[in-house]
Design a protein around this motif. Structure first.
Motif, PDB file in Angstrom:
ATOM      1  N   SER A   1       1.305  -6.594 -16.361  1.00  0.00           N
ATOM      2  CA  SER A   1       0.321  -6.069 -17.308  1.00  0.00           C
ATOM      3  C   SER A   1       0.181  -4.563 -17.108  1.00  0.00           C
ATOM      4  CB  SER A   1      -1.034  -6.755 -17.076  1.00  0.00           C
ATOM      5  OG  SER A   1      -1.591  -6.322 -15.838  1.00  0.00           O
ATOM      6  N   PRO A   2      -0.460  -3.837 -18.075  1.00  0.00           N
ATOM      7  CA  PRO A   2      -0.680  -2.388 -17.905  1.00  0.00           C
ATOM      8  C   PRO A   2      -1.389  -2.058 -16.600  1.00  0.00           C
ATOM      9  CG  PRO A   2      -1.120  -3.020 -20.156  1.00  0.00           C
ATOM     10  CD  PRO A   2      -0.899  -4.294 -19.409  1.00  0.00           C
ATOM     11  N   ALA A   3      -2.207  -3.032 -16.102  1.00  0.00           N
ATOM     12  CA  ALA A   3      -2.925  -2.786 -14.843  1.00  0.00           C
ATOM     13  C   ALA A   3      -2.076  -3.159 -13.630  1.00  0.00           C
ATOM     14  CB  ALA A   3      -4.221  -3.581 -14.821  1.00  0.00           C
ATOM     15  N   GLY A   4      -0.847  -3.652 -13.856  1.00  0.00           N
ATOM     16  CA  GLY A   4       0.053  -3.968 -12.749  1.00  0.00           C
ATOM     17  C   GLY A   4       0.008  -5.412 -12.279  1.00  0.00           C
ATOM     18  N   TYR A   5      -0.736  -6.267 -13.020  1.00  0.00           N
ATOM     19  CA  TYR A   5      -0.804  -7.668 -12.611  1.00  0.00           C
ATOM     20  C   TYR A   5       0.448  -8.431 -13.074  1.00  0.00           C
ATOM     21  CZ  TYR A   5      -5.678  -6.716 -11.531  1.00  0.00           C
ATOM     22  OH  TYR A   5      -6.825  -6.194 -10.994  1.00  0.00           O
ATOM     23  N   ARG A   6       0.859  -9.400 -12.290  1.00  0.00           N
ATOM     24  CA  ARG A   6       2.059 -10.162 -12.620  1.00  0.00           C
ATOM     25  C   ARG A   6       1.804 -11.080 -13.806  1.00  0.00           C
ATOM     26  NH1 ARG A   6       3.924 -11.721  -6.396  1.00  0.00           N
ATOM     27  NH2 ARG A   6       2.254 -10.478  -5.524  1.00  0.00           N
ATOM     28  N   LEU A   7       2.809 -11.212 -14.637  1.00  0.00           N
ATOM     29  CA  LEU A   7       2.756 -12.098 -15.797  1.00  0.00           C
ATOM     30  C   LEU A   7       3.986 -13.005 -15.782  1.00  0.00           C
ATOM     31  CD1 LEU A   7       1.672  -9.503 -18.525  1.00  0.00           C
ATOM     32  CD2 LEU A   7       0.201 -11.151 -17.331  1.00  0.00           C
ATOM     33  N   TYR A   8       3.791 -14.239 -16.235  1.00  0.00           N
ATOM     34  CA  TYR A   8       4.868 -15.236 -16.175  1.00  0.00           C
ATOM     35  C   TYR A   8       5.016 -15.920 -17.533  1.00  0.00           C
ATOM     36  CZ  TYR A   8       4.023 -14.690 -11.165  1.00  0.00           C
ATOM     37  OH  TYR A   8       3.860 -14.159  -9.899  1.00  0.00           O
ATOM     38  N   ASN A   9       6.252 -16.318 -17.851  1.00  0.00           N
ATOM     39  CA  ASN A   9       6.457 -17.034 -19.108  1.00  0.00           C
ATOM     40  C   ASN A   9       6.422 -18.545 -18.853  1.00  0.00           C
ATOM     41  OD1 ASN A   9       8.906 -17.689 -17.953  1.00  0.00           O
ATOM     42  ND2 ASN A   9      10.117 -16.341 -19.273  1.00  0.00           N
ATOM     43  N   ILE A  10       6.706 -19.308 -19.904  1.00  0.00           N
ATOM     44  CA  ILE A  10       6.595 -20.759 -19.832  1.00  0.00           C
ATOM     45  C   ILE A  10       7.570 -21.356 -18.823  1.00  0.00           C
ATOM     46  CG2 ILE A  10       8.220 -21.058 -21.726  1.00  0.00           C
ATOM     47  CD1 ILE A  10       5.203 -23.277 -20.787  1.00  0.00           C
ATOM     48  N   ASP A  11       8.722 -20.694 -18.587  1.00  0.00           N
ATOM     49  CA  ASP A  11       9.702 -21.224 -17.643  1.00  0.00           C
ATOM     50  C   ASP A  11       9.136 -21.303 -16.232  1.00  0.00           C
ATOM     51  OD1 ASP A  11      11.541 -21.454 -19.650  1.00  0.00           O
ATOM     52  OD2 ASP A  11      12.548 -19.536 -19.224  1.00  0.00           O
ATOM     53  N   ALA A  12       8.174 -20.448 -15.938  1.00  0.00           N
ATOM     54  CA  ALA A  12       7.583 -20.452 -14.600  1.00  0.00           C
ATOM     55  C   ALA A  12       6.860 -21.767 -14.318  1.00  0.00           C
ATOM     56  CB  ALA A  12       6.621 -19.280 -14.446  1.00  0.00           C
ATOM     57  N   VAL A  13       6.284 -22.369 -15.356  1.00  0.00           N
ATOM     58  CA  VAL A  13       5.593 -23.650 -15.175  1.00  0.00           C
ATOM     59  C   VAL A  13       6.581 -24.717 -14.717  1.00  0.00           C
ATOM     60  CG1 VAL A  13       4.259 -25.460 -16.297  1.00  0.00           C
ATOM     61  CG2 VAL A  13       3.825 -23.057 -16.869  1.00  0.00           C
ATOM     62  N   ALA A  14       7.733 -24.791 -15.403  1.00  0.00           N
ATOM     63  CA  ALA A  14       8.742 -25.782 -15.038  1.00  0.00           C
ATOM     64  C   ALA A  14       9.280 -25.532 -13.637  1.00  0.00           C
ATOM     65  CB  ALA A  14       9.882 -25.766 -16.065  1.00  0.00           C
ATOM     66  N   ARG A  15       9.527 -24.252 -13.295  1.00  0.00           N
ATOM     67  CA  ARG A  15      10.037 -23.923 -11.967  1.00  0.00           C
ATOM     68  C   ARG A  15       9.029 -24.308 -10.883  1.00  0.00           C
ATOM     69  NH1 ARG A  15      14.430 -20.017 -11.720  1.00  0.00           N
ATOM     70  NH2 ARG A  15      13.658 -19.230  -9.723  1.00  0.00           N
ATOM     71  N   LEU A  16       7.763 -24.011 -11.148  1.00  0.00           N
ATOM     72  CA  LEU A  16       6.748 -24.356 -10.156  1.00  0.00           C
ATOM     73  C   LEU A  16       6.604 -25.859  -9.981  1.00  0.00           C
ATOM     74  CD1 LEU A  16       4.016 -21.689 -10.981  1.00  0.00           C
ATOM     75  CD2 LEU A  16       5.290 -21.907  -8.827  1.00  0.00           C
ATOM     76  N   ASP A  17       6.718 -26.611 -11.080  1.00  0.00           N
ATOM     77  CA  ASP A  17       6.672 -28.075 -10.976  1.00  0.00           C
ATOM     78  C   ASP A  17       7.824 -28.590 -10.111  1.00  0.00           C
ATOM     79  OD1 ASP A  17       4.380 -28.366 -12.446  1.00  0.00           O
ATOM     80  OD2 ASP A  17       5.424 -28.704 -14.358  1.00  0.00           O
ATOM     81  N   LEU A  18       9.008 -28.003 -10.337  1.00  0.00           N
ATOM     82  CA  LEU A  18      10.169 -28.408  -9.546  1.00  0.00           C
ATOM     83  C   LEU A  18      10.000 -28.019  -8.080  1.00  0.00           C
ATOM     84  CD1 LEU A  18      13.019 -29.526  -9.241  1.00  0.00           C
ATOM     85  CD2 LEU A  18      13.908 -27.300  -9.992  1.00  0.00           C
ATOM     86  N   VAL A  19       9.506 -26.811  -7.851  1.00  0.00           N
ATOM     87  CA  VAL A  19       9.297 -26.356  -6.479  1.00  0.00           C
ATOM     88  C   VAL A  19       8.320 -27.269  -5.757  1.00  0.00           C
ATOM     89  CG1 VAL A  19       8.334 -24.511  -5.054  1.00  0.00           C
ATOM     90  CG2 VAL A  19       9.868 -23.946  -6.947  1.00  0.00           C
ATOM     91  N   ARG A  20       7.220 -27.619  -6.427  1.00  0.00           N
ATOM     92  CA  ARG A  20       6.232 -28.487  -5.795  1.00  0.00           C
ATOM     93  C   ARG A  20       6.842 -29.847  -5.443  1.00  0.00           C
ATOM     94  NH1 ARG A  20       0.714 -29.271  -8.845  1.00  0.00           N
ATOM     95  NH2 ARG A  20       2.165 -29.817 -10.519  1.00  0.00           N
ATOM     96  N   THR A  21       7.635 -30.403  -6.363  1.00  0.00           N
ATOM     97  CA  THR A  21       8.275 -31.695  -6.114  1.00  0.00           C
ATOM     98  C   THR A  21       9.220 -31.630  -4.917  1.00  0.00           C
ATOM     99  OG1 THR A  21       8.151 -32.310  -8.451  1.00  0.00           O
ATOM    100  CG2 THR A  21       9.775 -33.470  -7.093  1.00  0.00           C
ATOM    101  N   LEU A  22      10.036 -30.579  -4.875  1.00  0.00           N
ATOM    102  CA  LEU A  22      10.999 -30.451  -3.788  1.00  0.00           C
ATOM    103  C   LEU A  22      10.318 -30.209  -2.445  1.00  0.00           C
ATOM    104  CD1 LEU A  22      13.816 -28.356  -5.519  1.00  0.00           C
ATOM    105  CD2 LEU A  22      13.696 -30.832  -5.176  1.00  0.00           C
ATOM    106  N   ARG A  23       9.216 -29.467  -2.477  1.00  0.00           N
ATOM    107  CA  ARG A  23       8.463 -29.246  -1.230  1.00  0.00           C
ATOM    108  C   ARG A  23       7.861 -30.560  -0.733  1.00  0.00           C
ATOM    109  NH1 ARG A  23       9.014 -26.126   2.520  1.00  0.00           N
ATOM    110  NH2 ARG A  23       6.819 -25.758   2.997  1.00  0.00           N
ATOM    111  N   GLU A  24       7.333 -31.352  -1.661  1.00  0.00           N
ATOM    112  CA  GLU A  24       6.761 -32.645  -1.280  1.00  0.00           C
ATOM    113  C   GLU A  24       7.827 -33.575  -0.712  1.00  0.00           C
ATOM    114  OE1 GLU A  24       4.862 -34.004  -4.801  1.00  0.00           O
ATOM    115  OE2 GLU A  24       3.061 -32.763  -4.518  1.00  0.00           O
ATOM    116  N   LEU A  25       9.082 -33.395  -1.161  1.00  0.00           N
ATOM    117  CA  LEU A  25      10.191 -34.183  -0.631  1.00  0.00           C
ATOM    118  C   LEU A  25      10.721 -33.637   0.687  1.00  0.00           C
ATOM    119  CD1 LEU A  25      12.157 -34.928  -3.931  1.00  0.00           C
ATOM    120  CD2 LEU A  25      10.868 -36.560  -2.528  1.00  0.00           C
ATOM    121  N   GLY A  26      10.174 -32.481   1.105  1.00  0.00           N
ATOM    122  CA  GLY A  26      10.522 -31.961   2.419  1.00  0.00           C
ATOM    123  C   GLY A  26      11.595 -30.907   2.461  1.00  0.00           C
TER     124      GLY A  26
END
Length: 312
Positions: A38-63
């Motif tokens: 953002s203009p203030a320097g905050y991070r912004l994410y698109n819709i693909d980030a949701v899918a990646r985070l879901d996958l990351v959470r699943t893989l972390r839960e699997l160890g």
């Protein structure tokens, strides 16, 4: 959700159920990189980030560890290959945990000393080759050096435990107890004597063909009597005793006299060693076989019937 819409970490946290701190952690490690700022320097994410985070959470839960996860989400590694490797590693860990649990359960149930616990742990950790050598040494002590040992090849196979690749805790416990039993010099000597007695009986019998082992003959005659509640000392037991002693006399080519009946009583007491029956029970558990029939009461009845009739 609009594919062109960008989301702040807070909005991404609400959509994924992850904390802002967790998303920032993944972002700092390049696993889920921001699409823009953002203009203030905050991070912004698109819709693909949701899918990646879901996958990351699943893989972390699997160890899976984070470096591997990053390679998966960046498509540097194939997810099926990673899953297969991880599943194999978990299988090894599960096997180790099963062994530990089995040993701890055995220690708790048997009230083992530290020395016994150390032995059980060592026996549970043996490799397949080490287990085979241990049992091979036991079978050699029992059957080795006998002229008719080849005739016992089937018996030796039937006395060989085969712990499966993924044993249940009960099977591991049974293996440990069986291994301890097979290491007992007195038990080895007792089984050896039984084998030698059987060979001696076979050598004295004629060569007209195979004959039933005396233990099997006694079982066939005495089991119905035991079931019927016949007192081994009663006159009703006379014809039953006469039937299996006649078989033994014919087997040895000797008269059915007091000496033969005493000899048979001693033979049956040897066969009725509770350690032998325990070995067979444990063997059935390890190999996944049906539990063997207990003949202890049948042999007890038979020995008592013989002793009563050979008293002077």
């Amino acid at each position: 959700m609009d594919g062109d819409t960008l989301y702040s970490i807070g909005e991404l946290a609400r959509r994924t159920g992850l904390t802002v701190k967790t998303i920032r952690f993944y972002s700092d490690r390049g696993i889920v990189a921001p699409t823009d700022r953002s203009p203030a320097g905050y991070r912004l994410y698109n819709i693909d980030a949701v899918a990646r985070l879901d996958l990351v959470r699943t893989l972390r839960e699997l160890g899976l560890d984070l470096p591997t996860i990053r390679k998966v989400v960046d498509r540097e590694l194939s997810l099926p290959e990673v899953a297969a490797a991880h599943a194999e590693a978990l299988a090894v860990q599960i096997g180790v945990l099963r062994l530990r649990r089995a040993v701890l359960m055995a220690v708790a149930e048997r009230g083992s000393t530290p020395e016994e616990t150390e032995l059980m742990h060592r026996l549970a950790q043996l490799s397949e080759d080490e287990r085979r050598r241990l049992i091979g040494d036991f079978l050699d002590a029992v059957f080795g050096g006998l002229d008719a040992a080849p005739a016992f090849a089937g018996v030796m196979r039937s006395m060989t435990p085969e712990l499966p690749d993924n044993p249940e805790a009960e099977q591991v416990q049974a293996w440990v107890e069986l291994a301890e039993l097979s290491l007992d010099p007195d038990f080895r000597a007792g089984v050896r004597r039984m084998v030698e007695d059987q060979l001696a009986e076979q050598a004295r019998s004629d060569t007209m063909g195979p004959r039933r082992d005396i233990a099997a003959a006694v079982r066939d005659q005495a089991s119905p009597a035991l079931t019927a509640g016949i007192d081994p000392a009663s006159p009703q037991a006379d014809p039953i005793v006469a039937a299996f002693t006649a078989h033994y006399a014919h087997l040895l080519g000797r008269p059915d006299d007091v000496e033969l009946r005493r000899r048979l009583a001693t033979r049956l007491e040897s066969v009725n060693d509770p350690r032998r029956e325990r070995y067979l029970q444990l063997l059935a558990v390890v190999n996944g076989w049906p539990a063997p029939e207990s003949l202890a009461q049948v042999f007890d009845w038979s020995v008592q019937a013989l002793r009563v009739r050979t008293q002077q």
